[in-house]
Design a protein around this motif. Structure first.
Motif, short mmCIF file in Angstrom:
data_model
loop_
_atom_site.label_atom_id
_atom_site.label_comp_id
_atom_site.label_asym_id
_atom_site.label_seq_id
_atom_site.Cartn_x
_atom_site.Cartn_y
_atom_site.Cartn_z
N ILE A 256 70.73 61.24 22.83
CA ILE A 256 72.37 61.52 23.04
C ILE A 256 73.00 63.12 23.91
CG2 ILE A 256 74.45 61.23 22.86
CD1 ILE A 256 73.57 58.52 21.44
N GLY A 257 72.32 63.85 23.02
CA GLY A 257 72.95 65.44 23.06
C GLY A 257 72.51 66.02 24.89
N PRO A 258 70.78 65.71 24.63
CA PRO A 258 70.36 66.09 26.11
C PRO A 258 71.16 65.81 26.83
CG PRO A 258 68.49 66.06 24.75
CD PRO A 258 69.38 65.51 24.18
N ALA A 259 70.87 64.04 26.88
CA ALA A 259 71.82 63.82 28.13
C ALA A 259 73.32 64.74 28.38
CB ALA A 259 72.09 62.44 27.82
N LEU A 260 74.25 63.87 27.57
CA LEU A 260 75.95 64.99 27.39
C LEU A 260 75.73 65.69 27.70
CD1 LEU A 260 77.06 63.41 24.63
CD2 LEU A 260 77.84 62.80 26.77
N GLN A 261 74.68 66.86 27.60
CA GLN A 261 74.50 68.71 28.36
C GLN A 261 74.07 68.56 29.49
OE1 GLN A 261 71.28 70.76 26.75
NE2 GLN A 261 72.41 72.15 25.73
N SER A 262 73.25 67.87 30.11
CA SER A 262 73.48 67.63 31.62
C SER A 262 74.45 67.42 31.75
CB SER A 262 72.30 66.42 32.00
OG SER A 262 72.86 64.65 31.50
N VAL A 263 75.67 66.90 31.56
CA VAL A 263 77.61 66.51 32.70
C VAL A 263 77.80 68.24 32.37
CG1 VAL A 263 76.53 64.66 33.10
CG2 VAL A 263 77.79 64.70 30.92
N GLY A 264 77.54 68.85 31.75
CA GLY A 264 78.25 70.05 30.71
C GLY A 264 79.08 69.71 29.56
N VAL A 265 78.77 68.68 28.92
CA VAL A 265 79.12 68.56 27.52
C VAL A 265 79.23 68.86 26.96
CG1 VAL A 265 80.24 66.62 26.11
CG2 VAL A 265 80.07 66.19 28.66
N THR A 266 79.38 70.27 26.29
CA THR A 266 78.30 71.28 25.26
C THR A 266 78.95 70.76 23.62
OG1 THR A 266 80.27 72.67 25.69
CG2 THR A 266 77.44 72.50 26.77
N GLN A 267 80.57 71.17 23.76
CA GLN A 267 80.96 70.67 22.40
C GLN A 267 80.56 69.50 20.99
OE1 GLN A 267 85.84 70.40 22.60
NE2 GLN A 267 85.18 70.46 20.23
N GLY A 268 79.88 69.62 19.82
CA GLY A 268 79.33 68.90 18.97
C GLY A 268 77.91 68.83 19.77
N TYR A 269 77.33 69.39 21.01
CA TYR A 269 75.67 68.77 20.63
C TYR A 269 74.86 69.17 19.53
CZ TYR A 269 71.01 70.36 22.74
OH TYR A 269 69.97 70.74 22.75
N TYR A 270 74.86 69.89 18.26
CA TYR A 270 74.55 70.01 17.36
C TYR A 270 74.42 68.40 16.95
CZ TYR A 270 73.15 74.78 18.17
OH TYR A 270 72.19 75.55 18.76
N LEU A 271 75.57 68.43 16.82
CA LEU A 271 75.90 66.97 15.94
C LEU A 271 75.00 65.13 16.87
CD1 LEU A 271 77.43 65.37 13.48
CD2 LEU A 271 79.50 64.89 15.78
N PHE A 272 75.90 65.25 17.79
CA PHE A 272 74.78 64.13 18.80
C PHE A 272 73.45 64.68 19.04
CE2 PHE A 272 78.86 64.82 21.40
CZ PHE A 272 79.26 63.45 20.94
N ASN A 273 72.35 66.14 18.22
CA ASN A 273 71.38 65.34 18.24
C ASN A 273 70.70 65.04 17.26
OD1 ASN A 273 70.53 67.08 20.61
ND2 ASN A 273 69.98 69.26 19.90
N ALA A 274 71.98 65.68 15.96
CA ALA A 274 71.47 65.34 14.18
C ALA A 274 71.61 63.67 14.62
CB ALA A 274 72.59 65.42 13.62
N ALA A 275 71.95 62.46 15.51
CA ALA A 275 72.10 61.10 15.45
C ALA A 275 70.75 60.56 15.29
CB ALA A 275 72.14 60.66 17.24
N PRO A 276 69.81 60.78 15.93
CA PRO A 276 68.44 59.98 14.79
C PRO A 276 68.12 59.87 13.14
CG PRO A 276 68.06 61.44 16.97
CD PRO A 276 69.11 61.83 16.38
N TYR A 277 68.70 61.02 12.58
CA TYR A 277 68.72 61.02 11.63
C TYR A 277 70.11 60.17 10.71
CZ TYR A 277 65.73 65.41 13.24
OH TYR A 277 64.66 66.08 13.94
N ILE A 278 71.08 60.57 11.26
CA ILE A 278 72.34 59.06 11.29
C ILE A 278 71.61 58.44 11.21
CG2 ILE A 278 74.53 59.18 10.93
CD1 ILE A 278 74.81 61.76 12.58
N LEU A 279 70.92 57.86 11.98
CA LEU A 279 70.70 56.28 12.59
C LEU A 279 69.73 56.22 11.68
CD1 LEU A 279 70.20 53.99 13.68
CD2 LEU A 279 68.92 54.78 15.26
N THR A 280 68.58 57.31 10.94
CA THR A 280 67.92 56.77 9.85
C THR A 280 68.39 56.89 8.45
OG1 THR A 280 66.12 58.17 10.86
CG2 THR A 280 65.72 57.08 9.13
#
Length: 305
Positions: A256-280
């Motif tokens: 999710i994080g890299p995909a959003l970064q590919s369209v210029g969405v950088t706000q909350g990037y680290y939160l999206f990178n935490a998605a797998p851990y939240i899912l776990t």
């Protein structure tokens, strides 16, 4: 807006396939181990050591595929050691797994320092969508052959559990040691072989990390994926096919994080990178109170007692 959504979805598709591949191998390895009645929490160390040895072997030999075999070999060694230790009287498999995790990561960090900077050859990819003429889709669907190997391994494992004597022996050993002994089966031998084979699969997952995605060796490479795979196995109800689907779900969360970064969405990037851990965390909380999960669990696992 529609074009950006298409780019995000395409990036998530490619990311899900790439990120899910090591999850598939580690989860299948843990599924096989737990089906025999043993838990191996040391697969995090196996993943890291497999990544280091795979990268080092590829660098020294020039062959990434030899690196994959070396990573699997590291998993066999750690898995066999885990199995032999757990065969001793009054030894707890969870405690041994934690010790093996520490051993694997320690060995990888100690022997892997000379290979942090050198560039090893990477595994190739299969261009599945170059014919479309869409550059984004072509990049997203450059799939490593190990992904297909992992899917095939899941299909073979699922078929083997249902239709072969080996599968019956593994399942019986995991459900009831007394029933396995009545069949003339050596419980410790079956569990040691299952743990060693599971370690081989986890080691291949580690080699994928260092030789394809992200494609380098460093001490923070795993990011806890070996431990997350244990939650994935519970979520998949010890089914190899469901492990693949759950791995793709975890992979999509990680993309999710890299995909959003590919369209210029950088706000909350680290939160999206935490998605797998939240899912776990959500999976563990949801599964801890699930009667369905406990019913599907092999009867000899320590979590069912």
């Amino acid at each position: 807006m529609t074009a950006q959504l298409a780019i995000v979805l395409t990036a998530m598709l490619g990311g899900a396939i790439r990120v899910s591949t090591p999850f598939i191998f580690v989860a299948l390895g843990e599924t096989l181990t737990e089906k025999s009645g043993r838990i191996n929490l040391g697969l995090e160390g196996t993943l890291v050591l497999g990544a280091m040895l795979g990268y080092a072997t590829a660098y020294l030999t020039g062959s990434p595929w030899l690196g994959v075999l070396a990573g699997g070999g590291a998993g066999v060694l750690l898995g066999t050691l885990h199995g032999l230790l757990c065969s001793l009287p009054r030894v707890n498999d969870i405690a041994v797994g934690i010790a093996m995790m520490t051993l694997g990561t320690g060995l990888a960090f100690f022997f892997g320092k000379p290979f942090i900077q050198p560039e090893a050859p990477h595994l190739p990819s299969i261009p599945l969508a170059d014919w479309t003429g869409d550059p984004a889709l072509a990049v997203a669907l450059r799939v490593n052959p190990l992904f297909f190997v992992g899917v095939a391994a899941a299909l073979v494992m699922a078929w083997g559990f249902r239709n072969t004597r080996i599968g019956l022996v593994v399942r019986t050993t995991g459900d009831s040691a007394a029933a396995a002994l009545a069949m003339g089966v050596s419980v410790n031998r079956v569990r040691t072989l299952a743990t060693a084979t599971g370690g081989f699969l986890a080691g291949i997952g580690g080699a994928f990390l260092s030789l394809y995605y992200p494609g380098s060796w460093n001490e923070g490479l795993s990011s806890g994926q070996g431990l997350m795979a244990v939650a994935l196995v519970i979520f998949a109800r010890w089914s190899p096919i469901r492990c693949v689907l759950a791995a793709l779900l975890f992979g999509a969360a990680g993309a999710i994080g890299p995909a959003l970064q590919s369209v210029g969405v950088t706000q909350g990037y680290y939160l999206f990178n935490a998605a797998p851990y939240i899912l776990t965390l959500l999976v563990m909380v949801g599964s801890s109170g699930s009667k369905d999960a406990l019913r599907a669990a092999p009867g000899e696992l320590s979590i069912t007692r």
